[in-house]
Design an enzyme around this catalytic site. Structure first.
Site, PDB file in Angstrom:
ATOM      1  N   HIS A 143       0.844  -1.186   0.000  1.00 21.69           N
ATOM      2  CA  HIS A 143       0.000   0.000   0.000  1.00 21.69           C
ATOM      3  C   HIS A 143       0.884   1.241   0.000  1.00 21.69           C
ATOM      4  O   HIS A 143       2.119   1.143  -0.053  1.00 21.69           O
ATOM      5  CB  HIS A 143      -0.944  -0.003   1.203  1.00 21.69           C
ATOM      6  CG  HIS A 143      -0.252  -0.154   2.524  1.00 21.69           C
ATOM      7  ND1 HIS A 143       0.238   0.916   3.230  1.00 21.69           N
ATOM      8  CD2 HIS A 143       0.046  -1.267   3.246  1.00 21.69           C
ATOM      9  CE1 HIS A 143       0.817   0.483   4.345  1.00 21.69           C
ATOM     10  NE2 HIS A 143       0.709  -0.819   4.381  1.00 21.69           N
ATOM     11  N   SER A 152      -5.586   4.295   6.558  1.00 22.39           N
ATOM     12  CA  SER A 152      -5.595   2.865   6.851  1.00 22.39           C
ATOM     13  C   SER A 152      -5.080   2.051   5.688  1.00 22.39           C
ATOM     14  O   SER A 152      -5.483   2.244   4.541  1.00 22.39           O
ATOM     15  CB  SER A 152      -7.019   2.406   7.196  1.00 22.39           C
ATOM     16  OG  SER A 152      -7.067   1.000   7.331  1.00 22.39           O
ATOM     17  N   LYS A 153      -4.197   1.106   5.962  1.00 22.84           N
ATOM     18  CA  LYS A 153      -3.694   0.234   4.902  1.00 22.84           C
ATOM     19  C   LYS A 153      -4.739  -0.790   4.476  1.00 22.84           C
ATOM     20  O   LYS A 153      -4.553  -1.475   3.478  1.00 22.84           O
ATOM     21  CB  LYS A 153      -2.424  -0.476   5.369  1.00 22.84           C
ATOM     22  CG  LYS A 153      -2.618  -1.484   6.511  1.00 22.84           C
ATOM     23  CD  LYS A 153      -1.301  -2.125   6.875  1.00 22.84           C
ATOM     24  CE  LYS A 153      -1.458  -3.156   7.979  1.00 22.84           C
ATOM     25  NZ  LYS A 153      -0.170  -3.789   8.335  1.00 22.84           N
ATOM     26  N   ARG A 154      -5.821  -0.886   5.219  1.00 19.96           N
ATOM     27  CA  ARG A 154      -6.899  -1.783   4.825  1.00 19.96           C
ATOM     28  C   ARG A 154      -7.784  -1.152   3.748  1.00 19.96           C
ATOM     29  O   ARG A 154      -8.613  -1.813   3.159  1.00 19.96           O
ATOM     30  CB  ARG A 154      -7.769  -2.144   6.036  1.00 19.96           C
ATOM     31  CG  ARG A 154      -6.978  -2.724   7.208  1.00 19.96           C
ATOM     32  CD  ARG A 154      -6.295  -4.018   6.849  1.00 19.96           C
ATOM     33  NE  ARG A 154      -5.520  -4.543   7.968  1.00 19.96           N
ATOM     34  CZ  ARG A 154      -4.688  -5.575   7.870  1.00 19.96           C
ATOM     35  NH1 ARG A 154      -4.518  -6.164   6.713  1.00 19.96           N
ATOM     36  NH2 ARG A 154      -4.020  -5.990   8.939  1.00 19.96           N
ATOM     37  N   ASN A 155      -7.599   0.131   3.542  1.00 22.24           N
ATOM     38  CA  ASN A 155      -8.390   0.839   2.544  1.00 22.24           C
ATOM     39  C   ASN A 155      -7.894   0.466   1.154  1.00 22.24           C
ATOM     40  O   ASN A 155      -6.741   0.707   0.807  1.00 22.24           O
ATOM     41  CB  ASN A 155      -8.250   2.349   2.766  1.00 22.24           C
ATOM     42  CG  ASN A 155      -9.142   3.151   1.848  1.00 22.24           C
ATOM     43  OD1 ASN A 155      -9.697   2.627   0.886  1.00 22.24           O
ATOM     44  ND2 ASN A 155      -9.264   4.430   2.142  1.00 22.24           N
TER      45      ASN A 155
END
Length: 617
Positions: free
Chosen positions: A54, A302-305
């Site tokens: 990311h 957020s790296k989950r994005n």
């Protein structure tokens, strides 16, 4: 042991003796004012295949890469895959693909090999166990056989009493022989680092810092279970696999990593790592922590994005690798250049450790600015990336444009023959292939939706003079249909004379050279406006000469002729000119009412502005 032994033997050969001599200097004395070391830096990027690359991890990889390249050192890739339960299938290969796409090619690591391998932590388990055993032997670590139930009870009682969590070191009371015997019989245990005080450390960005996590002395009379506790981290888990902290430290030491650049979220763990280095008797690498990436709202990016996943930038948005790297470099790094536009090669030459402190706001508007800038560079320098732009735009045209009208514009040309000069002429506006095609839609269809023509000049410009100029452009033969020819013809056209020729119908006196220049300028402004309206319905895009060449002679002549037919009845005066005429008419009426002028026998008034309409004496 064989892998460990070979790795240790190979450690002496990674740089020349002169560089090695420099690299053994004390860390504090080996960095200049820019933060750069005075020796070749060995850096590493150590992602976990539990997720995809990311924006934040790309920046970490980039900074480590740039430090190594700037100092003539090596950039390593290491896969930290000890957490097999959370590993995503295919994530490891995706990491390789993403880094290669970005141009961050590693000098040592998986795929390319190196003298310090293996470079995957799952293949180094015996190395971690061996070093853990050494710590136990030296009294810096101990086996903990406490059950999960006991630890949970300890944690619950401390929490209910409002005390900080920690371990009471019950298992340090076991003798070395008893500990060895229980472990040999398969007794479930973990290995803990014995730490009485966590040291401060010098960070290349934040200076001397630390957690100040000294041992806790929570003493409650008559409650042994709530007595003294310590923050002794687990190094080796009960399944025999290392924790991140142990593997990280051992690998960085054995791979001779000189600098560790990572996010500030790891600053709280660094004192633990330094304590582990001290326990081993090793010199820690130089640490540099880079600021946290946050949204404009201040919330963590957020790296989950999925929107910050490299695949989203590359595949969904069509962002160039150069644009994304340039954007990433500016997230927390400061430079003294006049421009923010850098290629990777340029960054390698100017990078320093001038890293800003505090959170960094990610403004994606800057990314699109850089995208346009790099598109211009690719087009001007005819870089390989420009060919990719041509391919992307061509595919978008084929997918969205009707074939029949497109073929009429192409005639004997290929689609690439149309797209290539269009991209070169309008690269400054390129963001994505789809947006580029939408912006330049008039180049791909014979049917264009022109709005009603409205003059823009404050000077009255006869439409007939614009028609004459446009007609002159259509007389250029195909053999001379070129940008230079059109530029010369338009710039050479005498707009002042064209207006003077129409002076009997429009009030445009040109008494001197200054007025001639102003009249010519006004005419050229209106002519460009008219030609853009006729050729591309007034849409922004390439210049008029470029537009005529890209469209080709036949289509350009057809559009100019069509434009003439649509504007035959357009008034010669612009709205502003119409107002001026009305004012003169009011002045005339006023003069008449006051008995002035030859019409009434009063004071004479100059009526030459009326031309043939002036009353005869």
């Amino acid at each position: 042991m064989r892998a460990l032994r070979s790795g240790l033997l190979a450690r002496r050969s990674w740089v020349c003796m002169q560089c090695r001599s420099a690299s053994t200097k004390p860390a504090a004395a080996s960095h200049n004012k820019s933060g750069l070391p005075n020796f070749p830096a060995r850096t590493r990027f150590a992602p976990s295949p539990t997720g995809y690359l990311h924006l934040g991890s790309l920046r970490t990889a980039l900074f480590n890469y740039l430090l190594a390249k700037r100092t003539g050192g090596q950039f390593l890739l290491r896969i930290e895959d000890t957490d097999q339960a959370r590993t995503i299938p295919g994530a490891e290969q995706r990491l390789y693909d993403d880094l290669n796409w970005a141009g961050l090619h590693w000098d040592e690591g998986p795929v390319v090999g190196g003298a310090f391998g293996p470079y995957k932590q799952s293949e180094r388990t015996n190395i971690y166990r061996k070093h853990t055993h050494d710590l136990i032997h030296d009294g810096h670590a101990y086996r903990c056989f406490c059950s999960k139930e006991r630890l949970d009870t300890l944690a619950r009682h401390r929490s209910e009493s409002g005390l900080a969590p920690g371990y009471d070191r019950t298992c340090t009371e076991l003798s070395a022989d008893e500990s060895e015997e229980r472990a040999a019989k398969g007794g479930s245990h973990v290995v803990r680092l014995k730490v009485d005080k966590y040291p401060d450390y010098k960070d290349l960005v934040y200076g001397t810092t630390g957690k100040n996590r000294s041992k806790k002395l929570d003493l409650l009379e008559g409650a042994d279970i709530l007595g003294r506790v310590y923050d002794d981290p687990i190094l080796l888990k009960s399944d025999g696999h290392p924790t991140y902290h142990l593997a990280n430290v051992v690998d960085d030491h054995l791979m001779e990593i000189s600098h560790v650049i990572r996010g500030t979220e790891w600053m709280s763990s660094t004192p633990m790592h330094v304590a582990l280095y001290n326990a081993f008797g090793w010199t820690p690498p130089n640490f540099a922590h880079v600021p946290l990436l946050v949204e404009p709202t201040g919330e963590k990016l957020s790296k989950r994005n999925r929107d910050i996943d490299l695949a989203h930038f590359r595949d969904k948005q069509g962002i160039f690798a150069a644009s994304l790297l340039n954007f990433s470099a500016l997230l927390g790094w400061s430079h003294t250049g006049k421009s923010d536009i850098f290629s990777l090669e340029e960054l390698e030459k100017i990078f320093t450790l001038k890293i800003t402190r505090g959170n960094t706001v990610v403004a994606f508007e800057k990314l699109w600015f850089l995208q346009k800038a790099h598109a211009q560079r690719f087009a001007a320098q005819e870089r390989p990336e420009f060919n990719d732009m041509v391919t992307a735009v061509s595919k978008e045209v084929e997918a969205t444009v009707a074939a029949e009208p497109l073929s009429q514009i192409l005639q004997s040309r290929s689609l690439s023959d149309l797209v290539t000069p269009l991209l070169k002429a309008d690269a400054k506006s390129y963001t994505t292939a789809s947006e580029f095609v939408a912006r330049n839609s008039t180049f791909f269809s014979t049917s264009i939706d022109r709005p009603e023509y409205t003059p823009v000049s404050s000077t009255p410009i006869p439409i007939s003079s614009l028609h004459t100029a446009a007609a002159a452009l259509t007389l250029v033969p195909n053999a001379h249909w070129a940008i230079a020819t059109h530029k010369f013809n338009i710039s050479s056209y005498d707009g002042a004379s064209a207006l003077q020729a129409e002076s009997e119908n429009v009030d445009i006196p040109i008494p001197d050279e200054k007025s001639r220049i102003a009249a010519d300028k006004a005419f050229k402004k209106e002519l460009y406006h008219y030609l853009r309206w006729a050729l591309s319905a007034g849409a922004p895009g390439p210049g008029i000469p470029e537009t005529m060449v890209i469209l080709g002679r036949d289509e350009s002549v057809r559009r100019l002729t069509e434009g003439m037919k649509l504007t035959r009845d357009v008034k010669a005066r612009s709205p502003v000119a119409e107002r001026l005429v009305r004012e003169k008419e009011r002045e005339k009426a006023k003069a008449k009412s006051e008995g002035e002028g030859p019409l009434t026998g009063g004071k004479e008034k100059d009526l030459s502005w009326m031309g043939s309409l002036a009353p005869k004496e």
